[in-house]
Design a protein around this motif. Structure first.
Motif, mmCIF file in Angstrom:
data_model
loop_
_atom_site.group_PDB
_atom_site.id
_atom_site.type_symbol
_atom_site.label_atom_id
_atom_site.label_comp_id
_atom_site.label_asym_id
_atom_site.label_seq_id
_atom_site.Cartn_x
_atom_site.Cartn_y
_atom_site.Cartn_z
ATOM 1 N N GLY A 139 5.118 10.657 7.358
ATOM 2 C CA GLY A 139 6.176 9.850 7.095
ATOM 3 C C GLY A 139 6.290 8.686 8.280
ATOM 4 N N GLU A 140 5.351 8.810 9.090
ATOM 5 C CA GLU A 140 5.587 7.874 10.510
ATOM 6 C C GLU A 140 5.040 6.580 9.958
ATOM 7 N N VAL A 141 5.965 5.461 10.343
ATOM 8 C CA VAL A 141 5.092 4.093 10.181
ATOM 9 C C VAL A 141 4.147 3.790 11.199
ATOM 10 N N LEU A 142 3.089 3.527 10.874
ATOM 11 C CA LEU A 142 2.017 3.165 11.814
ATOM 12 C C LEU A 142 1.745 1.736 12.097
ATOM 13 N N VAL A 163 2.816 -6.124 5.136
ATOM 14 C CA VAL A 163 1.993 -5.014 4.969
ATOM 15 C C VAL A 163 2.486 -4.157 5.720
ATOM 16 N N VAL A 164 2.740 -2.869 5.269
ATOM 17 C CA VAL A 164 3.102 -1.206 5.754
ATOM 18 C C VAL A 164 1.942 -0.380 5.881
ATOM 19 N N ALA A 165 2.064 0.301 7.179
ATOM 20 C CA ALA A 165 1.207 1.290 6.870
ATOM 21 C C ALA A 165 1.931 2.676 7.226
ATOM 22 N N VAL A 166 1.704 3.917 6.786
ATOM 23 C CA VAL A 166 2.239 5.071 7.018
ATOM 24 C C VAL A 166 1.264 6.128 7.050
ATOM 25 N N MET A 203 6.031 1.064 -1.563
ATOM 26 C CA MET A 203 4.686 1.300 -2.189
ATOM 27 C C MET A 203 3.750 2.217 -1.293
ATOM 28 N N ALA A 204 3.914 1.895 -0.070
ATOM 29 C CA ALA A 204 3.011 2.754 1.088
ATOM 30 C C ALA A 204 3.690 4.121 0.831
ATOM 31 N N SER A 205 4.876 4.414 0.852
ATOM 32 C CA SER A 205 5.578 5.542 0.604
ATOM 33 C C SER A 205 5.054 6.063 -0.756
ATOM 34 N N VAL A 206 4.993 5.472 -1.741
ATOM 35 C CA VAL A 206 4.785 6.038 -3.086
ATOM 36 C C VAL A 206 3.074 6.558 -3.114
ATOM 37 N N THR A 207 2.264 5.902 -2.479
ATOM 38 C CA THR A 207 0.881 6.315 -2.450
ATOM 39 C C THR A 207 0.895 7.559 -1.526
ATOM 40 N N ALA A 208 1.690 7.553 -0.328
ATOM 41 C CA ALA A 208 1.883 8.856 0.417
ATOM 42 C C ALA A 208 2.381 9.956 -0.386
#
Length: 542
Positions: free
Chosen positions: A272-275, A264-267, A423-428
């Motif tokens: 654009g910061e990776v949380l 999992v990844v959260a941004v 995909m986290a970036s796509v959503t962002a």
């Protein structure tokens, strides 16, 4: 910290096989083990008996304790590889006073505990760890032998090229801190271990520390950074600021532990910061950043943007959902029990994740074989191999395809590959309209240039965000997202894997200014595994 890649569907890969020569390589090395034939005497067959397991493991342990590398290697099915690593154990690694305590055997597998001492240039520290070995039957002589794997000697040795070394560190240690100054350690955040090692290798000198003396795993085969195991003398750690949120990271690590082979990844969409980044994988690989596998229906976010940007339809425009759709001789179908809806809008087909609706629209003018690739690259910043996150990462692949793969790509199968970071970036990008390349360490530290892309027109982003909101409240993601407050949206996905009955589970979503995406191998539908992981991270906030 070996990298892995497990073969996934349709030309993509997600992890790399790791490990030593093992039992399957026995034929090649048997001659080195005096196992080249018994000259006519009766050869035992079948699994080793309990007595054989006990005798072989005890003799191997005794020789290892004595530092008799050659003798110990004779009790394995890969004499040459075992001897090389056992020589390094007492030589380059300076490990002495070895005491091995076996546990109760589980059939042919023997767990054990090693207690030893590491001494180097006047510094000395005790070393304790656990490992295991398996006893197998030699193929030609029938001897009971230790099935050789580097991990027998230490569990952090994962490939044939890995070795143990004690010396002054190649780079100074770092004290990595989160966005609020909280210290991030491997002990508190185990999933960050490989990432902290990578950050140290790249930024240790820039962070201003001085090296100490350590026992570490040197990864000679794949360019991975050294994996520290034991510090004999402390260097001075340099402080390294990261974008991680300790609260989000803790939630991510807890969430992935519930599902095998998950990432999992959260941004933060506005920066654009990776949380958070977490993996629960046997191979220890950072698949969250480096994976490449078909993302299933989460890709419909990008496909919807393509349809809207090219004037094919809009969120309230037509996107009929028949039972099946044929594209250049290949038939595509929906999930079982999905009712057809010939009058569906794009929003309705997106909410229900109707495959056939998207297949039916991809041949509309002015779309071409290159349209999805162009949308992904120019709007979402994907597939150009130019992201500079601070550590190794992969930015997805959306190749231009004709034939059936053009249709399959549109629904996240075919030859499209992504990872949770992508995909986290796509959503962002979808919810803000702006592509902001994700990053883990500020580019100000080393002057690297972040990737750029045009982003989305305001009208397109507004429609995508509303479609994701409705999916989270009324569509396929509603069972997972229920109970979350704030401004929420999501998209579910599942990706079929060649030769595997259960699909990979994908899910991406947002809550206020946090976007997250997860993937769970063989996890089933998006709501089955990846969805709960994403929800847990979104609930923690940033």
């Amino acid at each position: 910290m070996g990298k892995g890649v497990k073969a996934a569907v349709i030309g993509s890969v997600f992890a790399v096989m790791v490990g030593g020569a093992g039992y399957g390589a026995f034929n090649i090395v048997s001659a080195l083990n005096d196992d080249g034939g018994s000259g006519g005497s009766e050869v035992k067959s079948g699994p080793p008996s309990g007595d054989e397991v006990k005798e072989t493991s005890e003799k191997f342990f005794a020789a290892w304790e004595e530092g008799a590398s050659a003798s110990a290697a004779e009790y394995t099915n890969n004499n040459a590889a075992a001897r090389t690593l056992l020589d390094a154990y007492t030589g380059d690694a300076h490990i002495t006073d070895i005491r091995i305590t076996p546990g109760a055997a589980r059939k042919t597998t023997v767990p054990f505990t090693v207690k030893a001492k590491v001494s180097y240039q006047g510094d000395s520290k005790p070393l304790t760890y656990k490992s295991s070995l398996t006893v197998v039957r030699g193929l030609t002589t029938g001897k009971a032998l230790v099935d050789w794997k580097p991990s027998v000697i230490h569990p952090e040795l994962r490939t044939a090229e890995d070795t143990l070394v004690t010396s002054q560190s190649a780079t100074p240690p770092i004290e990595a801190v989160d966005r609020d100054g909280k210290v991030l350690t491997k002990d508190k955040y185990p999933s960050l271990g490989p990432i902290l090692d990578a950050l140290r290798a790249k930024y240790g000198e820039k962070a201003g520390g001085t090296p100490g003396v350590e026992l570490f795993v040197r990864h000679n085969g794949d360019g991975s950074p050294d994996t520290p195991l034991l510090t004999l003398s402390e260097g001075e750690a340099g402080k390294l600021e990261t974008t991680i949120s300790a609260s989000a990271q803790a939630a991510a690590e807890t969430a992935v532990k519930k599902y095998a082979e998950s990432s999992v990844v959260a941004v933060r969409p506005t920066t654009g910061e990776v949380l958070a980044v977490a993996n629960n994988r046997k191979d220890g690989w950072n698949a969250a950043f480096e994976g490449a596998a078909p993302p299933g229906s989460t890709m419909k976010i990008v496909t919807s943007a393509m349809l809207i940007d090219n004037g094919v339809t809009s969120m309230n425009g037509p996107a009929p959902c028949p039972d099946d759709a044929v594209w250049q001789g290949q038939t595509f179908r929906n999930l079982k029990n999905m009712a057809p809806n010939e009058g569906a809008t794009l929003t309705n087909s997106f909410m229900r994740s109707c495959n056939t609706a998207f297949i039916k629209l991809i041949d509309e003018k002015p779309l071409t074989d290159e349209s999805l690739t162009t949308e992904a690259q120019t709007r979402f910043g994907l597939g150009r191999d130019n992201w500079k996150t601070g550590i190794t990462s992969v930015d997805g692949s959306v190749p231009a395809e004709s034939g059936p793969d053009r249709a399959a790509n549109a629904i996240g199968q075919g030859k499209v590959t992504m990872n949770p970071l992508n995909m986290a970036s796509v959503t962002a990008t979808a919810i803000t309209g702006d592509f902001r390349q994700p990053y883990l360490v500020s580019p100000k530290l080393d002057g690297r240039k972040l990737a750029t892309a045009k982003g989305l027109p305001y009208a397109t982003a507004s429609q995508l965000k509303q479609m994701m909101r409705l999916t989270a409240t009324q569509g396929t993601a509603a069972p997972v997202m229920r109970g979350l407050g704030g401004d929420i949206g999501a998209k579910t996905g599942s990706a079929e894997v060649d030769g595997v009955e259960t699909s990979n589970s994908w899910f991406t979503g947002f809550r206020d200014d946090v976007a997250a995406a997860a993937m769970s191998e063989n996890g089933g539908h998006g709501v089955d595994a990846a969805g709960p992981i994403v929800k847990a991270v979104l609930a923690a906030g940033g």
